[in-house]
Design an enzyme around this catalytic site. Structure first.
Site, PDB file in Angstrom:
ATOM      1  N   HIS A 260      11.180   5.031 -87.962  1.00  0.00           N
ATOM      2  CA  HIS A 260      10.877   6.321 -87.324  1.00  0.00           C
ATOM      3  C   HIS A 260      11.327   6.286 -85.872  1.00  0.00           C
ATOM      4  O   HIS A 260      11.758   5.260 -85.369  1.00  0.00           O
ATOM      5  CB  HIS A 260       9.406   6.696 -87.481  1.00  0.00           C
TER       6      HIS A 260
ATOM      7  N   HIS B 208       9.838   6.686 -82.794  1.00  0.00           N
ATOM      8  CA  HIS B 208       9.063   6.306 -81.607  1.00  0.00           C
ATOM      9  C   HIS B 208       9.750   5.175 -80.844  1.00  0.00           C
ATOM     10  O   HIS B 208      10.304   4.251 -81.436  1.00  0.00           O
ATOM     11  CB  HIS B 208       7.636   5.907 -81.985  1.00  0.00           C
TER      12      HIS B 208
ATOM     13  N   ASP C   5       8.845   2.577 -79.362  1.00  0.00           N
ATOM     14  CA  ASP C   5       8.486   1.179 -79.623  1.00  0.00           C
ATOM     15  C   ASP C   5       9.021   0.686 -80.971  1.00  0.00           C
ATOM     16  O   ASP C   5       8.665  -0.402 -81.423  1.00  0.00           O
ATOM     17  CB  ASP C   5       6.971   0.970 -79.506  1.00  0.00           C
ATOM     18  N   HIS C   6       9.910   1.457 -81.568  1.00  0.00           N
ATOM     19  CA  HIS C   6      10.602   1.042 -82.794  1.00  0.00           C
ATOM     20  C   HIS C   6      12.113   1.158 -82.661  1.00  0.00           C
ATOM     21  O   HIS C   6      12.836   0.672 -83.524  1.00  0.00           O
ATOM     22  CB  HIS C   6      10.102   1.854 -83.996  1.00  0.00           C
TER      23      HIS C   6
ATOM     24  N   HIS D 250       2.281   9.728 -89.953  1.00  0.00           N
ATOM     25  CA  HIS D 250       2.294   9.271 -88.558  1.00  0.00           C
ATOM     26  C   HIS D 250       3.305  10.121 -87.783  1.00  0.00           C
ATOM     27  O   HIS D 250       3.000  10.649 -86.724  1.00  0.00           O
ATOM     28  CB  HIS D 250       2.667   7.790 -88.523  1.00  0.00           C
TER      29      HIS D 250
ATOM     30  N   ASP E 173       4.522   2.247 -89.120  1.00  0.00           N
ATOM     31  CA  ASP E 173       3.251   2.819 -88.673  1.00  0.00           C
ATOM     32  C   ASP E 173       2.576   3.700 -89.710  1.00  0.00           C
ATOM     33  O   ASP E 173       1.686   4.476 -89.387  1.00  0.00           O
ATOM     34  CB  ASP E 173       3.474   3.620 -87.386  1.00  0.00           C
TER      35      ASP E 173
ATOM     36  N   HIS F  24       2.693  -2.986 -86.512  1.00  0.00           N
ATOM     37  CA  HIS F  24       1.825  -3.355 -85.389  1.00  0.00           C
ATOM     38  C   HIS F  24       0.755  -4.329 -85.846  1.00  0.00           C
ATOM     39  O   HIS F  24       0.390  -4.379 -87.011  1.00  0.00           O
ATOM     40  CB  HIS F  24       1.125  -2.122 -84.809  1.00  0.00           C
TER      41      HIS F  24
END
Length: 188
Positions: A56, A58, A60-61, A114, A133, A171
């Site tokens: 996805h 975001h 942090d990915h 998410h 996530d 995570h």
């Protein structure tokens, strides 16, 4: 022979995963929270990087994608419905798509909730699913864009996978999810 799967802790609580095929010598990465941890792990093992699989959009990915692509020439795979928010894709994947890397089939699962456009990668031969996530130990990701019904459908899709499937999430939230669960069901 199933792929070798290496868990890479990144940032403060993210996971990325290296998938290595010893026979071909090729390696893929699931999500790219940062480049430094990935480059270090690849260098330590003497591996290159052939593919980056994104779950996805975001940060942090995906933050490490551009640097890793420049350094290794890796091809980037991600959800076709989310191309407008992902780094440029070499392979835009529809929900339900199947593709092959290193002689192994990868299945693309819609796990929106998410985020809308969130995908998971299921590898039947390696008995692994990379959920990022959408599913984590003792919980699921927050609903930033999707609806509870979307998340429920996604969790049911994941629950329908073979019971021996190993789940690789995005995570490390186990302790915080456990603390929350105890507040909801203290006697469970």
């Amino acid at each position: 022979m199933p792929l070798e799967i290496i868990t890479l802790p990144c940032l403060s609580d993210n996971y990325a995963y290296l998938l290595h095929d010893a026979k071909s010598g090729q390696t893929a990465l699931v999500d790219a929270p940062e480049a430094a941890a990935v480059k270090s792990a690849l260098s330590t093992r003497g591996w290159g990087l052939d593919a980056i699989l994104l779950t996805h959009h975001h940060y942090d990915h995906i933050d490490g994608v551009d640097e890793l692509r420049r350094s290794y020439g890796a091809k980037v795979y991600g959800a076709k419905p989310d191309t407008h928010r992902l780094p440029p894709l070499d392979h835009a994947l529809d929900y339900g798509a199947r593709f092959e890397l290193f002689g192994e089939e990868f299945q693309v699962l819609d796990v929106s909730g998410h985020t809308i456009g969130h995908i998971a990668f299921f590898l039947p031969e390696s008995q692994a699913v990379f959920t990022a996530d959408s599913l984590m130990a003792l919980g699921c990701g927050r609903l930033f864009e999707g609806t509870p019904d979307m998340m429920w459908d996604s969790l049911n899709r994941l629950m329908a996978l073979p019971p021996q499937t190993m789940v690789y999430s995005g995570h490390e939230y186990t302790q915080s999810n456990a603390r929350f669960a105890v507040t909801i069901e203290p006697d469970n």
